[in-house]
Design a protein around this motif. Structure first.
Motif, PDB file in Angstrom:
ATOM      1  N   ASP A  49      -7.365  78.164  -1.412  1.00  0.00           N
ATOM      2  CA  ASP A  49      -6.839  77.086  -0.561  1.00  0.00           C
ATOM      3  C   ASP A  49      -6.134  76.027  -1.401  1.00  0.00           C
ATOM      4  O   ASP A  49      -5.048  75.542  -1.028  1.00  0.00           O
ATOM      5  N   ALA A  50      -6.744  75.660  -2.521  1.00  0.00           N
ATOM      6  CA  ALA A  50      -6.101  74.672  -3.396  1.00  0.00           C
ATOM      7  C   ALA A  50      -4.821  75.209  -3.992  1.00  0.00           C
ATOM      8  O   ALA A  50      -3.833  74.473  -4.178  1.00  0.00           O
ATOM      9  N   TRP A  51      -4.796  76.491  -4.302  1.00  0.00           N
ATOM     10  CA  TRP A  51      -3.592  77.127  -4.866  1.00  0.00           C
ATOM     11  C   TRP A  51      -2.457  77.159  -3.849  1.00  0.00           C
ATOM     12  O   TRP A  51      -1.299  76.891  -4.174  1.00  0.00           O
ATOM     13  N   LEU A  52      -2.780  77.465  -2.599  1.00  0.00           N
ATOM     14  CA  LEU A  52      -1.758  77.508  -1.562  1.00  0.00           C
ATOM     15  C   LEU A  52      -1.170  76.130  -1.302  1.00  0.00           C
ATOM     16  O   LEU A  52       0.006  76.008  -0.920  1.00  0.00           O
ATOM     17  N   GLU A  53      -1.969  75.087  -1.493  1.00  0.00           N
ATOM     18  CA  GLU A  53      -1.456  73.734  -1.303  1.00  0.00           C
ATOM     19  C   GLU A  53      -0.386  73.372  -2.333  1.00  0.00           C
ATOM     20  O   GLU A  53       0.408  72.461  -2.113  1.00  0.00           O
ATOM     21  N   THR A  54      -0.350  74.095  -3.446  1.00  0.00           N
ATOM     22  CA  THR A  54       0.687  73.846  -4.461  1.00  0.00           C
ATOM     23  C   THR A  54       1.996  74.557  -4.126  1.00  0.00           C
ATOM     24  O   THR A  54       2.938  74.503  -4.924  1.00  0.00           O
ATOM     25  N   ARG A  55       2.031  75.286  -2.983  1.00  0.00           N
ATOM     26  CA  ARG A  55       3.218  76.010  -2.516  1.00  0.00           C
ATOM     27  C   ARG A  55       3.695  77.004  -3.576  1.00  0.00           C
ATOM     28  O   ARG A  55       4.845  76.997  -4.014  1.00  0.00           O
ATOM     29  N   PRO A  56       2.827  77.902  -3.990  1.00  0.00           N
ATOM     30  CA  PRO A  56       3.173  78.807  -5.102  1.00  0.00           C
ATOM     31  C   PRO A  56       4.258  79.820  -4.762  1.00  0.00           C
ATOM     32  O   PRO A  56       4.948  80.318  -5.667  1.00  0.00           O
ATOM     33  N   LEU A  57       4.445  80.122  -3.460  1.00  0.00           N
ATOM     34  CA  LEU A  57       5.421  81.149  -3.103  1.00  0.00           C
ATOM     35  C   LEU A  57       6.841  80.620  -3.100  1.00  0.00           C
ATOM     36  O   LEU A  57       7.802  81.421  -3.078  1.00  0.00           O
ATOM     37  N   ILE A  58       6.996  79.297  -3.144  1.00  0.00           N
ATOM     38  CA  ILE A  58       8.347  78.730  -3.148  1.00  0.00           C
ATOM     39  C   ILE A  58       8.552  77.746  -4.298  1.00  0.00           C
ATOM     40  O   ILE A  58       9.692  77.358  -4.572  1.00  0.00           O
ATOM     41  N   ASP A  59       7.490  77.348  -4.978  1.00  0.00           N
ATOM     42  CA  ASP A  59       7.593  76.395  -6.082  1.00  0.00           C
ATOM     43  C   ASP A  59       7.258  77.110  -7.391  1.00  0.00           C
ATOM     44  O   ASP A  59       6.106  77.490  -7.625  1.00  0.00           O
ATOM     45  N   PRO A  60       8.234  77.314  -8.265  1.00  0.00           N
ATOM     46  CA  PRO A  60       7.961  78.031  -9.523  1.00  0.00           C
ATOM     47  C   PRO A  60       7.078  77.252 -10.486  1.00  0.00           C
ATOM     48  O   PRO A  60       6.550  77.819 -11.435  1.00  0.00           O
ATOM     49  N   ARG A  61       6.937  75.953 -10.250  1.00  0.00           N
ATOM     50  CA  ARG A  61       6.090  75.148 -11.130  1.00  0.00           C
ATOM     51  C   ARG A  61       4.616  75.229 -10.760  1.00  0.00           C
ATOM     52  O   ARG A  61       3.767  74.710 -11.476  1.00  0.00           O
ATOM     53  N   ALA A  62       4.310  75.868  -9.661  1.00  0.00           N
ATOM     54  CA  ALA A  62       2.916  75.987  -9.217  1.00  0.00           C
ATOM     55  C   ALA A  62       2.151  76.941 -10.130  1.00  0.00           C
ATOM     56  O   ALA A  62       2.751  77.802 -10.789  1.00  0.00           O
ATOM     57  N   PRO A  63       0.821  76.817 -10.207  1.00  0.00           N
ATOM     58  CA  PRO A  63       0.021  77.765 -11.007  1.00  0.00           C
ATOM     59  C   PRO A  63       0.263  79.198 -10.571  1.00  0.00           C
ATOM     60  O   PRO A  63       0.529  79.482  -9.393  1.00  0.00           O
ATOM     61  N   ALA A  64       0.191  80.111 -11.504  1.00  0.00           N
ATOM     62  CA  ALA A  64       0.524  81.511 -11.215  1.00  0.00           C
ATOM     63  C   ALA A  64      -0.456  82.147 -10.235  1.00  0.00           C
ATOM     64  O   ALA A  64      -0.059  82.892  -9.329  1.00  0.00           O
ATOM     65  N   THR A  65      -1.732  81.881 -10.398  1.00  0.00           N
ATOM     66  CA  THR A  65      -2.767  82.489  -9.550  1.00  0.00           C
ATOM     67  C   THR A  65      -3.857  81.454  -9.265  1.00  0.00           C
ATOM     68  O   THR A  65      -3.958  80.422  -9.955  1.00  0.00           O
ATOM     69  N   PRO A  66      -4.693  81.715  -8.270  1.00  0.00           N
ATOM     70  CA  PRO A  66      -5.825  80.818  -8.008  1.00  0.00           C
ATOM     71  C   PRO A  66      -6.828  80.769  -9.163  1.00  0.00           C
ATOM     72  O   PRO A  66      -7.604  79.817  -9.255  1.00  0.00           O
ATOM     73  N   PHE A  67      -6.779  81.755 -10.032  1.00  0.00           N
ATOM     74  CA  PHE A  67      -7.728  81.790 -11.153  1.00  0.00           C
ATOM     75  C   PHE A  67      -7.415  80.714 -12.195  1.00  0.00           C
ATOM     76  O   PHE A  67      -8.245  80.439 -13.058  1.00  0.00           O
ATOM     77  N   ASP A  68      -6.192  80.138 -12.083  1.00  0.00           N
ATOM     78  CA  ASP A  68      -5.834  79.043 -12.975  1.00  0.00           C
ATOM     79  C   ASP A  68      -6.251  77.686 -12.421  1.00  0.00           C
ATOM     80  O   ASP A  68      -6.067  76.662 -13.101  1.00  0.00           O
ATOM     81  N   MET A  69      -6.767  77.660 -11.229  1.00  0.00           N
ATOM     82  CA  MET A  69      -7.137  76.403 -10.588  1.00  0.00           C
ATOM     83  C   MET A  69      -8.528  75.950 -11.050  1.00  0.00           C
ATOM     84  O   MET A  69      -9.428  76.789 -11.260  1.00  0.00           O
ATOM     85  N   PRO A  70      -8.715  74.637 -11.214  1.00  0.00           N
ATOM     86  CA  PRO A  70     -10.055  74.144 -11.599  1.00  0.00           C
ATOM     87  C   PRO A  70     -11.107  74.377 -10.523  1.00  0.00           C
ATOM     88  O   PRO A  70     -12.302  74.322 -10.805  1.00  0.00           O
ATOM     89  N   GLU A  71     -10.643  74.631  -9.299  1.00  0.00           N
ATOM     90  CA  GLU A  71     -11.611  74.877  -8.209  1.00  0.00           C
ATOM     91  C   GLU A  71     -12.286  76.230  -8.326  1.00  0.00           C
ATOM     92  O   GLU A  71     -13.297  76.463  -7.641  1.00  0.00           O
TER      93      GLU A  71
END
Length: 237
Positions: A131-153
């Protein structure tokens, strides 16, 4: 002169006669204290050796438990990776087919779709990271973390538990090393006590006055050092 000389000889004999019993009493006391100190040092050495063995065993058990929990954590992480990869592939296929639009933030799963089905099967510890990863808009923002496994959550309780077990094992190993050193210290003290017994025994047997005094002084100093050492050493009962 002859009379004075006889008195001097008589005085020297009286002095030697007086010193003899006192020295014997001192040597007997030194040997008694050394014998008791040797027994006590041996007892404490055995006690600390037992503490060392038990603590090393506990440390080994903690490391084994850490390995078991780490294996569980690795299995959970593998499951999360597989389910996430499957969901991402299914989501991409549905986007390409035009069944759904590309998520631009949050994601609402459709239970009737494959991606929605997989999304609802995410683990409880993995879902907050997604959920936290999706909030970074990873599918349209290249600056977002690559995967949820990179998230501190993304935190697995099993990994934290394994790290805690490793910390416990390290702490127990430190306690065991300390106990081993204390056991060695008591063994060394027992050796010095044995030397005190040797010096006292030789002092009581040697006919030479100077040698007797030297052996007595050396033995007394060693005995005093050992007794002071025993007073400051930790005691295990």
């Amino acid at each position: 002169m002859t009379r004075f000389g006889r008195r001097g000889i008589h005085t020297e004999r009286v002095t030697q006669t007086t010193i003899g019993p006192r020295l014997d009493l001192l040597l007997a006391l030194m040997m008694a204290l050394a014998a008791v100190g040797t027994a006590w040092a041996g007892f404490q050495s055995a006690k600390w050796s037992r503490v060392q063995a038990n603590t090393y065993a506990a440390a080994g058990a903690a490391r084994s438990e850490a390995g078991r929990v780490a294996t569980v954590a690795a299995q959970q992480r593998t499951i999360d990776v597989v389910t996430f990869t499957s969901w991402l592939n299914a989501l991409n296929a549905e986007i390409v087919a035009g069944d759904i639009e590309t998520p631009r933030g949050g994601y609402t799963p459709d239970p009737e779709s494959v991606s929605g089905f997989l999304f609802t099967r995410f683990g409880e510890e993995f879902r907050p990271a997604v959920d936290a990863w999706l909030e970074t808009r990873p599918l349209i923002d290249p600056r977002a973390p690559a995967t949820p496994f990179d998230m501190p959550e993304y935190r697995l309780a099993a990994e934290q538990a394994a790290a805690e077990r490793v910390g416990d094992a390290d702490e127990l190993a430190g306690v065991a090393r300390t106990a081993n050193q204390r056991s060695d210290n008591y063994v060394l003290t027992a050796v010095v006590f044995a030397l005190v017994l040797l010096f006292a025994g030789l002092a009581g047997k040697t006919p030479h006055s100077l040698a007797r005094r030297v052996l007595t002084v050396v033995g007394a100093v060693a005995l005093a050092g050992c007794l002071v050492t025993l007073l400051v050493f930790p005691v295990e009962l």
